[in-house]
Design a protein around this motif. Structure first.
Motif, PDB file in Angstrom:
ATOM      1  N   UNK A 187      38.835   8.947  12.330  1.00  0.00           N
ATOM      2  CA  UNK A 187      37.446   9.405  12.188  1.00  0.00           C
ATOM      3  C   UNK A 187      36.588   8.799  13.286  1.00  0.00           C
ATOM      4  N   UNK A 188      36.747   7.498  13.531  1.00  0.00           N
ATOM      5  CA  UNK A 188      35.973   6.827  14.583  1.00  0.00           C
ATOM      6  C   UNK A 188      36.291   7.420  15.955  1.00  0.00           C
ATOM      7  N   UNK A 189      37.568   7.698  16.218  1.00  0.00           N
ATOM      8  CA  UNK A 189      37.957   8.292  17.504  1.00  0.00           C
ATOM      9  C   UNK A 189      37.336   9.681  17.669  1.00  0.00           C
ATOM     10  N   UNK A 190      37.278  10.460  16.590  1.00  0.00           N
ATOM     11  CA  UNK A 190      36.660  11.786  16.655  1.00  0.00           C
ATOM     12  C   UNK A 190      35.163  11.671  16.939  1.00  0.00           C
ATOM     13  N   UNK A 191      34.503  10.685  16.325  1.00  0.00           N
ATOM     14  CA  UNK A 191      33.070  10.490  16.575  1.00  0.00           C
ATOM     15  C   UNK A 191      32.828  10.149  18.050  1.00  0.00           C
ATOM     16  N   UNK A 192      33.639   9.262  18.606  1.00  0.00           N
ATOM     17  CA  UNK A 192      33.474   8.894  20.023  1.00  0.00           C
ATOM     18  C   UNK A 192      33.782  10.075  20.947  1.00  0.00           C
ATOM     19  N   UNK A 193      34.765  10.884  20.569  1.00  0.00           N
ATOM     20  CA  UNK A 193      35.150  12.033  21.400  1.00  0.00           C
ATOM     21  C   UNK A 193      34.007  13.049  21.508  1.00  0.00           C
ATOM     22  N   UNK A 194      33.233  13.194  20.429  1.00  0.00           N
ATOM     23  CA  UNK A 194      32.094  14.127  20.467  1.00  0.00           C
ATOM     24  C   UNK A 194      31.055  13.706  21.490  1.00  0.00           C
TER      25      UNK A 194
END
Length: 167
Positions: free
Chosen positions: A88-95
């Protein structure tokens, strides 16, 4: 026509029915014993369905049941899993990658929950993350004085301001 053998035929028929019913009950119980335990998706569906029927959701019962069934079907077809906190954290940073400059910095702060407040809920439509950035003014400049009474009227606004309420 006379049926002299009626009691004998009735006895044979009852015996045949009893034998077949014994085998069918045994087969049914064997199938029940060999049945696989419910999958986590099926357990989740049963819980979601119970919540729908009890009225414990924010949506109508019809919509709730439809969504629960759709989630079960999607889980069966795609073997859906909940992402881990690190995913989830990686997806937030990717955005944030599509942004640049200060916008990207602010986005990464929100993703890391630095100087960020979170409000809202999934039932209410989602979480809202807010980061407030204070931009200091230039030293030596006075704040602008705004006097609405002396400003020209706008096309959508009143031509005169209403009187101030007295306390």
């Amino acid at each position: 026509m006379r049926f002299d053998k009626t009691p004998e035929l009735l006895g044979i028929a009852i015996t045949v029915v009893a034998v077949f019913s014994t085998f069918s009950v045994g087969a049914i119980s064997a199938n029940a014993a060999n049945a696989a335990p419910p999958t986590p998706a099926e357990q989740r569906y049963q819980q979601d369905r119970a919540n729908c029927l009890a009225g414990k959701t924010a949506e109508s019962q019809k919509t709730c049941l439809k969504e629960a069934g759709a989630a079960l079907q999607a889980a069966r077809e795609h073997d859906l899993k909940s992402p881990s906190p690190s995913q989830i954290a990686a997806n937030e940073r990717k955005r944030c990658e599509a942004l640049s400059g200060a916008d990207k910095t602010d986005c990464l702060k929100r993703a890391a929950n630095i100087d960020t407040t979170t409000s809202g809920s999934v039932a209410g439509g989602g979480d809202i993350k807010e980061t407030v950035t204070v931009i200091p003014g230039t030293p030596g400049t006075a704040p602008a004085d705004i006097h609405p009474e002396t400003m020209p009227p706008t096309a959508a606004g009143p031509t005169t301001l209403p009187p101030k309420p007295s306390n």
